[in-house]
Design an enzyme around this catalytic site. Structure first.
Site, mmCIF file in Angstrom:
data_model
loop_
_atom_site.group_PDB
_atom_site.id
_atom_site.type_symbol
_atom_site.label_atom_id
_atom_site.label_comp_id
_atom_site.label_asym_id
_atom_site.label_seq_id
_atom_site.Cartn_x
_atom_site.Cartn_y
_atom_site.Cartn_z
ATOM 1 N N ASN A 1 52.625 -26.076 40.752
ATOM 2 C CA ASN A 1 52.152 -25.949 42.148
ATOM 3 C C ASN A 1 52.971 -24.811 42.744
ATOM 4 O O ASN A 1 54.084 -25.013 43.201
ATOM 5 C CB ASN A 1 52.441 -27.263 42.878
ATOM 6 C CG ASN A 1 52.091 -27.198 44.351
ATOM 7 O OD1 ASN A 1 51.081 -26.600 44.736
ATOM 8 N ND2 ASN A 1 52.912 -27.813 45.194
ATOM 9 N N ASP B 1 56.153 -23.689 50.043
ATOM 10 C CA ASP B 1 55.543 -24.046 51.324
ATOM 11 C C ASP B 1 56.536 -24.670 52.301
ATOM 12 O O ASP B 1 56.218 -24.854 53.467
ATOM 13 C CB ASP B 1 54.316 -24.959 51.131
ATOM 14 C CG ASP B 1 54.613 -26.188 50.292
ATOM 15 O OD1 ASP B 1 55.769 -26.367 49.864
ATOM 16 O OD2 ASP B 1 53.676 -26.991 50.061
ATOM 17 N N TYR C 1 56.422 -40.204 43.553
ATOM 18 C CA TYR C 1 56.062 -39.293 42.470
ATOM 19 C C TYR C 1 57.257 -38.575 41.870
ATOM 20 O O TYR C 1 57.112 -37.639 41.095
ATOM 21 C CB TYR C 1 55.009 -38.270 42.945
ATOM 22 C CG TYR C 1 55.372 -37.553 44.220
ATOM 23 C CD1 TYR C 1 56.205 -36.447 44.205
ATOM 24 C CD2 TYR C 1 54.885 -37.993 45.452
ATOM 25 C CE1 TYR C 1 56.548 -35.792 45.377
ATOM 26 C CE2 TYR C 1 55.215 -37.332 46.626
ATOM 27 C CZ TYR C 1 56.052 -36.241 46.592
ATOM 28 O OH TYR C 1 56.390 -35.591 47.746
ATOM 29 N N LYS D 1 46.308 -28.959 50.251
ATOM 30 C CA LYS D 1 46.635 -29.986 51.248
ATOM 31 C C LYS D 1 45.940 -29.748 52.588
ATOM 32 O O LYS D 1 45.537 -30.686 53.247
ATOM 33 C CB LYS D 1 48.152 -29.993 51.501
ATOM 34 C CG LYS D 1 48.947 -30.740 50.449
ATOM 35 C CD LYS D 1 48.992 -32.214 50.774
ATOM 36 C CE LYS D 1 49.887 -33.016 49.856
ATOM 37 N NZ LYS D 1 49.640 -32.884 48.436
ATOM 38 N N ASP E 1 50.257 -38.790 47.419
ATOM 39 C CA ASP E 1 51.586 -38.267 47.760
ATOM 40 C C ASP E 1 51.681 -38.018 49.260
ATOM 41 O O ASP E 1 50.670 -37.835 49.942
ATOM 42 C CB ASP E 1 51.869 -36.965 46.991
ATOM 43 C CG ASP E 1 50.795 -35.904 47.201
ATOM 44 O OD1 ASP E 1 49.611 -36.261 47.255
ATOM 45 O OD2 ASP E 1 51.150 -34.706 47.329
ATOM 46 N N ASP E 2 52.908 -38.017 49.742
ATOM 47 C CA ASP E 2 53.215 -37.687 51.148
ATOM 48 C C ASP E 2 52.409 -38.480 52.166
ATOM 49 O O ASP E 2 51.777 -37.914 53.072
ATOM 50 C CB ASP E 2 53.007 -36.179 51.396
ATOM 51 C CG ASP E 2 53.965 -35.333 50.572
ATOM 52 O OD1 ASP E 2 54.785 -35.925 49.849
ATOM 53 O OD2 ASP E 2 53.900 -34.097 50.652
ATOM 54 N N GLY F 1 48.232 -27.212 45.174
ATOM 55 C CA GLY F 1 48.558 -28.475 45.837
ATOM 56 C C GLY F 1 49.531 -28.317 46.993
ATOM 57 O O GLY F 1 50.148 -29.290 47.421
HETATM 58 C C1 GDL Z 1 55.358 -32.210 47.888
HETATM 59 C C2 GDL Z 1 53.871 -32.237 47.876
HETATM 60 C C3 GDL Z 1 53.264 -30.875 47.650
HETATM 61 C C4 GDL Z 1 54.108 -29.752 48.226
HETATM 62 C C5 GDL Z 1 55.469 -29.847 47.563
HETATM 63 C C6 GDL Z 1 56.455 -28.751 47.940
HETATM 64 C C7 GDL Z 1 53.797 -33.212 45.607
HETATM 65 C C8 GDL Z 1 53.206 -34.248 44.732
HETATM 66 N N1 GDL Z 1 53.379 -33.203 46.894
HETATM 67 O O1 GDL Z 1 55.967 -33.217 47.990
HETATM 68 O O2 GDL Z 1 51.983 -30.885 48.220
HETATM 69 O O3 GDL Z 1 53.540 -28.517 47.981
HETATM 70 O O4 GDL Z 1 56.063 -31.068 47.901
HETATM 71 O O5 GDL Z 1 56.675 -28.722 49.319
HETATM 72 O O6 GDL Z 1 54.628 -32.455 45.188
#
Ligand code: GDL
Length: 681
Positions: free
Chosen positions: A261, A233, A167, A46, A122-123, A15
């Site tokens: 994630n 990321d 979230y 994403k 999200d985002d 994710g």
């Molecule tokens: C986030 C993003 C996710 C990302 C992470 C870390 C969620 C639900 N969404 O907000 O895609 O990888 O931060 O940067 O976590």
């Protein structure tokens, strides 16, 4: 709660932002998940075009083929494949064509053999478009209505996940229990749909049982944790190789599942996924779940889980995997190092006087432990990394002991400094040796995924090593000397690094080193109302150092010279003003070149006056105070700053040394009772 008996969802969510994993990597993931007892994979990359940006577009025949193969691979490994769409960038919730597009896309994936789905919000922008504002009373209503409809269209899959826009607790206004967004989702989202939640923050350091009980009661169901503890990321210099941690296993019976994630690079996730699997198998998490007591493991210990993961990982490093997908099993490093034949064959055998062939030392478990400790977790360095930071800090703060000694106590200190400098050098050496063994490991796929990071830390420690050598009076390799014209690795991080150094949060790294502040402080601009308190503090401290030489700072504090804009700041605690910093961008307006040699004012054109009450125990607060003014000086183009102290003002001099912001300048021709400290900006 749903009527169906639900298995605990455990596994991975792809994710993150950036380059998605390849189909081969995903299949490898399924195989690992099966081996380690995890059961779920959530497909949500994403930056995959058709997952988010072009969510409406159907898959081509070739893509369909690839997805079908992937879905059957998951099935073969008993991993639940959940397909997610993120339509939130541009969906109009109230437009039936948009809902039809969602249904069409998910139905297509259904034809590929997929049975489980997710919609992620999200985002995204929280402001609704005009049409949606007319149709729905809130953003939550819009999302819930469309999600429920798609869920029904897919005939209520057993597993269907929803990621809310809020979230994590930090996103909820005014709080989790009072968030109208979450309350609407909890009330109106079909109870058979499960909800993703990242914990108190996007990247949660801890997730407590109480916090999960709180959110579960608002959501009216236990959440599935989308865990970003290993996600990297958001920072290209970090990768997380520490164990799954700070989630008590008592959470397990209170959750619907945990999906991690992790790092964008596939291979370094060996530790993240392995330790999550160990966590899921731990006994206290399972005591409420019906299972044979015999099968239960011991309770979760992150350190032990890490060692288990690293032991298995070490074997992987020995497999001669190549990026083209080839693997020669039983490769060199799996054999005893002494039986190794050199790789450069082609019949070349060096003669007795020739250079011997290069033979790689095999990687060890200690190397991997060190690697993991250097790249541990987002809020925590591993023990060795912490020790290295603390030692470097100590060596820097006590650098006056490095080169000279007059009294017996001082020479004792010199000995200590030298011993600790040597130990620090050894620790750096271990990092470089680990780098060498890692870069010679047969598994090039893992190596290439880690390469940038290990190269970065190798350069980092090499610079630190050279710096300590310089402090100790030795001359490091010319490429490592930090002077006015260093090589580019002497000022790392590019433009982003420059920005970072200008921000007050740069000092946050102190979190890893200094204890948390013992009091609450306010750092604020000076106002004329502060004058009497400031003068009181000034006079008290003045009598403490009892010396007549006049400092530029005296004139700044007494108002005889006006500080530059944004350069007068107060530190305050409950008892009032406990410190101040005043500065002048252009010191030339207050001192003459007759007083200061030209070169000093060229290198350090600004001057700063600092005073802190002796009873302030928190260096971090003072550092922030000074950083604030230094940042203003930098903004106005200054390249360096100096401050003056009376030489018997030992308290302030020692205190400033512990902060490590300034170095003592040797300036000839100044009064002997004056000490100058300075730093480049
Ligand atoms: C986030 C993003 C996710 C990302 C992470 C870390 C969620 C639900 N969404 O907000 O895609 O990888 O931060 O940067 O976590």
């Amino acid at each position: 709660m749903s009527k169906k008996s639900k298995i605990f969802l455990s596994g991975v969510v792809e994710g993150f932002y950036g380059r998605p994993w390849t189909m081969t990597q995903r299949k490898e993931l399924f195989s690992r998940e099966q081996k380690w007892g995890l059961n779920t994979y959530l497909y949500a990359p994403k930056d995959d075009y058709k997952h988010r940006m072009y969510w409406r577009d159907l898959y081509s025949l070739e893509e369909a083929d690839q997805l079908m193969t992937l879905i059957s691979a998951a099935e073969e490994h008993h991993v639940e494949f959940i397909y997610a769409l993120s339509p939130g960038l541009d969906i109009t919730f109230s437009n039936p064509k948009e809902v039809a597009a969602l249904k069409r896309k998910l139905s297509q994936v259904c034809e590929f053999g997929c049975r489980s789905f997710a919609l992620l919000f999200d985002d995204i922008e929280t402001e609704m478009c005009a049409a949606d504002k007319e149709a729905f009373s809130s953003f939550a209503e819009a999302q819930v209505s469309v999600t429920n409809e798609v869920f029904r269209h897919l005939e209520e899959p057993e597993i269907f996940l929803f990621c809310p826009t809020d979230y994590c607790a930090a996103f909820c206004t005014p709080s989790v229990p009072l968030s109208s967004y979450l309350n609407t989702v909890g009330e109106k989202l079909n109870p058979a749909i499960d909800i993703l939640w990242t914990g108190p923050k996007v990247v949660s350091n801890h997730i407590s049982v109480a916090s999960i009980e709180e959110v579960s009661s608002v959501l009216r169901r236990p959440p599935v944790i989308w865990d970003n503890i290993h996600a990297n990321d958001y920072d290209p210099q970090r990768v997380f190789l520490g164990p799954f941690k700070n989630r008590p296993t008592e959470l397990i019976p209170k959750l619907r599942g945990v999906l991690t994630n992790p790092n964008c690079e596939f291979e370094p996730n060996f530790v993240a996924v392995h330790t999550l699997a160990t966590w899921c198998k731990s006994v206290s998490g399972q005591k409420d779940v019906s299972m044979d007591v015999e099968d239960q493991g011991s309770d979760y210990n992150p350190h032990e889980a890490l060692q288990l993961a690293l032991t298995d990982w070490l074997v992987e490093f020995g497999q001669a995997d190549q990026p083209d997908g080839s693997r020669s099993r039983g490769s060199r490093s799996t054999r005893d190092a002494s039986e190794e034949e050199p790789m450069q064959t082609d019949g070349y055998v060096p003669g007795p006087k020739d250079n011997p062939l290069y033979t790689a030392e095999p990687l060890t478990l200690s190397d991997l432990t060190l690697l993991s400790e250097l790249f541990y977790l987002p809020y925590e360095h591993g023990p060795t990394a912490l020790r290295m930071l603390q030692e470097l800090h100590w060596l820097r703060s006590n650098s006056d002991a490095a080169t000279f000694s007059t009294t017996a106590t001082e020479s004792e200190k010199v000995r200590e400094w030298r011993q600790r400098a040597e130990r620090f050098d050894d620790m750096c050496g271990a990092v470089v040796r680990m780098f060498n063994r890692l870069s010679n490991a047969p598994n090039r796929i893992i190596l290439y995924d880690l390469y940038d990071y290990i190269c970065d830390i190798k350069s980092g420690v090499t610079m630190a090593r050279a710096f300590i050598k310089t402090l100790g009076g030795l001359t490091p390799h010319p490429a490592m000397i930090i002077n006015d014209d260093p090589e580019p690795w002497g000022f790392r991080g590019g433009l982003s690094g420059e920005f970072q150094r200008m921000l007050p949060c740069h000092g946050n790294r102190d979190l890893f080193r200094s204890p948390p502040a013992t009091r609450v402080y306010t750092i604020r601009p000076y106002t004329p109302k502060d004058q009497s308190e400031v003068l009181k503090l000034f006079n008290e401290m003045q009598s403490e150092s009892q010396q007549k030489v006049e400092l530029v700072g005296d004139r700044l504090v007494e108002g005889r010279v006006t500080p530059s804009q944004n350069c007068s700041v107060i530190l305050e605690d409950v008892s009032g003003v406990c410190g101040y910093v005043f500065a002048l961008t252009d010191a030339k307006t207050a001192v003459t070149e007759a007083q200061y040699p030209k070169t000093v004012l060229q290198d350090y054109p600004s001057v700063i006056a600092i005073q802190i009450r002796p009873n302030v125990p928190d260096p971090t607060a003072v550092k922030r105070l000074i950083a604030h003014v230094m940042s203003s000086l930098r903004d106005s183009g200054s390249s360096g700053v100096f401050c003056e102290f009376r030489c018997n003002d030992r308290r302030m001099l020692d205190f400033l040394k512990t902060l490590n912001l300034f170095q003592v300048l040797q300036v000839h021709g100044l009064p002997t009772d004056l000490v100058i400290m300075a730093t480049k900006l």
